[in-house]
Each structure stands twice: as C-alpha cells, then as structure tokens.
Scaffold this motif. Structure first.
Motif, PDB file in Angstrom:
ATOM      1  N   GLY A 298      -3.004  -5.026  -6.898  1.00  0.00           N
ATOM      2  CA  GLY A 298      -3.423  -6.278  -6.270  1.00  0.00           C
ATOM      3  C   GLY A 298      -2.340  -6.878  -5.396  1.00  0.00           C
ATOM      4  O   GLY A 298      -2.619  -7.591  -4.443  1.00  0.00           O
ATOM      5  N   GLY A 299      -1.082  -6.552  -5.714  1.00  0.00           N
ATOM      6  CA  GLY A 299       0.045  -7.034  -4.926  1.00  0.00           C
ATOM      7  C   GLY A 299       0.374  -6.157  -3.730  1.00  0.00           C
ATOM      8  O   GLY A 299       1.330  -6.413  -3.010  1.00  0.00           O
ATOM      9  N   GLY A 300      -0.400  -5.084  -3.523  1.00  0.00           N
ATOM     10  CA  GLY A 300      -0.205  -4.227  -2.364  1.00  0.00           C
ATOM     11  C   GLY A 300       0.749  -3.063  -2.554  1.00  0.00           C
ATOM     12  O   GLY A 300       1.049  -2.347  -1.606  1.00  0.00           O
ATOM     13  N   VAL A 301       1.246  -2.846  -3.777  1.00  0.00           N
ATOM     14  CA  VAL A 301       2.118  -1.699  -4.041  1.00  0.00           C
ATOM     15  C   VAL A 301       1.243  -0.452  -4.159  1.00  0.00           C
ATOM     16  O   VAL A 301       0.236  -0.458  -4.869  1.00  0.00           O
ATOM     17  CB  VAL A 301       2.948  -1.898  -5.323  1.00  0.00           C
ATOM     18  CG1 VAL A 301       3.822  -0.678  -5.589  1.00  0.00           C
ATOM     19  CG2 VAL A 301       3.800  -3.156  -5.214  1.00  0.00           C
ATOM     20  N   VAL A 302       1.620   0.610  -3.467  1.00  0.00           N
ATOM     21  CA  VAL A 302       0.841   1.850  -3.450  1.00  0.00           C
ATOM     22  C   VAL A 302       1.529   2.895  -4.316  1.00  0.00           C
ATOM     23  O   VAL A 302       2.714   3.178  -4.144  1.00  0.00           O
ATOM     24  CB  VAL A 302       0.680   2.385  -2.007  1.00  0.00           C
ATOM     25  CG1 VAL A 302      -0.088   3.692  -1.991  1.00  0.00           C
ATOM     26  CG2 VAL A 302      -0.001   1.344  -1.132  1.00  0.00           C
ATOM     27  N   TYR A 303       0.770   3.453  -5.257  1.00  0.00           N
ATOM     28  CA  TYR A 303       1.275   4.514  -6.127  1.00  0.00           C
ATOM     29  C   TYR A 303       0.442   5.772  -5.922  1.00  0.00           C
ATOM     30  O   TYR A 303      -0.783   5.700  -5.809  1.00  0.00           O
ATOM     31  CB  TYR A 303       1.175   4.113  -7.607  1.00  0.00           C
ATOM     32  CG  TYR A 303       2.087   2.989  -7.997  1.00  0.00           C
ATOM     33  CD1 TYR A 303       3.445   3.219  -8.198  1.00  0.00           C
ATOM     34  CD2 TYR A 303       1.595   1.705  -8.183  1.00  0.00           C
ATOM     35  CE1 TYR A 303       4.285   2.183  -8.569  1.00  0.00           C
ATOM     36  CE2 TYR A 303       2.427   0.668  -8.553  1.00  0.00           C
ATOM     37  CZ  TYR A 303       3.772   0.907  -8.741  1.00  0.00           C
ATOM     38  OH  TYR A 303       4.606  -0.112  -9.104  1.00  0.00           O
ATOM     39  N   TYR A 304       1.110   6.915  -5.877  1.00  0.00           N
ATOM     40  CA  TYR A 304       0.439   8.212  -5.856  1.00  0.00           C
ATOM     41  C   TYR A 304       0.705   8.888  -7.189  1.00  0.00           C
ATOM     42  O   TYR A 304       1.853   8.943  -7.635  1.00  0.00           O
ATOM     43  CB  TYR A 304       0.956   9.081  -4.705  1.00  0.00           C
ATOM     44  CG  TYR A 304       0.501   8.596  -3.357  1.00  0.00           C
ATOM     45  CD1 TYR A 304      -0.694   9.069  -2.801  1.00  0.00           C
ATOM     46  CD2 TYR A 304       1.233   7.662  -2.641  1.00  0.00           C
ATOM     47  CE1 TYR A 304      -1.126   8.613  -1.572  1.00  0.00           C
ATOM     48  CE2 TYR A 304       0.798   7.205  -1.406  1.00  0.00           C
ATOM     49  CZ  TYR A 304      -0.382   7.684  -0.872  1.00  0.00           C
ATOM     50  OH  TYR A 304      -0.820   7.231   0.338  1.00  0.00           O
ATOM     51  N   LEU A 305      -0.342   9.381  -7.848  1.00  0.00           N
ATOM     52  CA  LEU A 305      -0.232  10.147  -9.087  1.00  0.00           C
ATOM     53  C   LEU A 305      -0.581  11.585  -8.774  1.00  0.00           C
ATOM     54  O   LEU A 305      -1.575  11.849  -8.087  1.00  0.00           O
ATOM     55  CB  LEU A 305      -1.200   9.624 -10.137  1.00  0.00           C
ATOM     56  CG  LEU A 305      -0.869   8.279 -10.758  1.00  0.00           C
ATOM     57  CD1 LEU A 305      -2.039   7.788 -11.591  1.00  0.00           C
ATOM     58  CD2 LEU A 305       0.379   8.389 -11.612  1.00  0.00           C
TER      59      LEU A 305
END
Length: 126
Positions: free
Chosen positions: A82-89
């Motif tokens: 929701g804060g705009g941090v992008v994670y790739y798993l």
C-alpha cells in the motif's frame, strides 16, 4: 514450468505497435518466469549454465540489465505494498523462495526451505 511463459531468453518486444529484437545475455540462458509491476518495469528469471539468471527492464523492454546468480530460478511474482514498495518473489530449483526489492539485482533468501524444487510462485490475498 508454468504454461504460457517464455522458455528461452526474451528477444522481442512491442512498443507502439512496432516489433523490435532485443538480446539478453547468453544463448544458453533460459527464462521461465516474468512479472511486471507496471507497464515499464518487468523482471524475468531463469537458469544459465552453472546457475541462475534474472534480468530487468525499466523502459518497456527496450533495454535489459542481466544479473547472474548462484541459484537457478524458476518463476517470479510481484507484489506492491500500500505504501508503494515493490517486492519480487522467486521460486528456485533448490526449494528456497527468494525476495528482491530492487528489480532482481539482488536476491535474499526467505527463511523457508521446502526441501524439493519449486517450479512456481504466486501471491494471493488471504
């Protein structure tokens, strides 16, 4: 390997209806998973001779930056907080899940070891 995903290095992209050829890495690279956090930012993951490989683009595939890893990757999924941090798993043949917050330039290990090869990864809302 998930169906509908590339089994060789991505080599073509479309920009404004025009097809162009792009080369990423060695001919022996095989990309199995792709995930995009926007129209511009995408990550692909796969294997290479002797290990793994990931590549990212920030310009709709016009150029790619390739990173070699010591672990072979099989699939990738993306999650934006929701804060705009992008994670790739990413899943791996070693049975470990990997995490990246910088478009796959570096991967850390999530403290989960399934003990068998993982061929896919997805993110759901539970």
């Amino acid at each position: 390997m998930p169906s509908g995903q590339p089994t060789v290095a991505p080599s073509v992209y479309v920009k404004e209806g025009i097809w162009s050829t792009v080369s990423i890495g060695a001919a022996t690279d095989q990309y199995y998973g792709a995930a995009c956090s926007s129209l511009f930012n995408c990550v692909v993951v796969g294997t290479r001779l002797g290990g793994g490989v990931s590549a990212f683009t920030v310009n709709r595939g016009t150029t790619w930056t390739r990173t070699e890893t010591s672990f072979r990757l099989t699939d990738v999924a993306v999650y934006t907080t929701g804060g705009g941090v992008v994670y790739y798993l990413a899943s791996s043949l070693s049975g470990v899940v990997r995490l990246s917050s910088n478009l796959g330039q570096t991967w850390s290990t999530i403290n989960v070891d399934f003990g068998y090869p993982l061929m896919g990864v997805c993110i759901g809302n539970n």
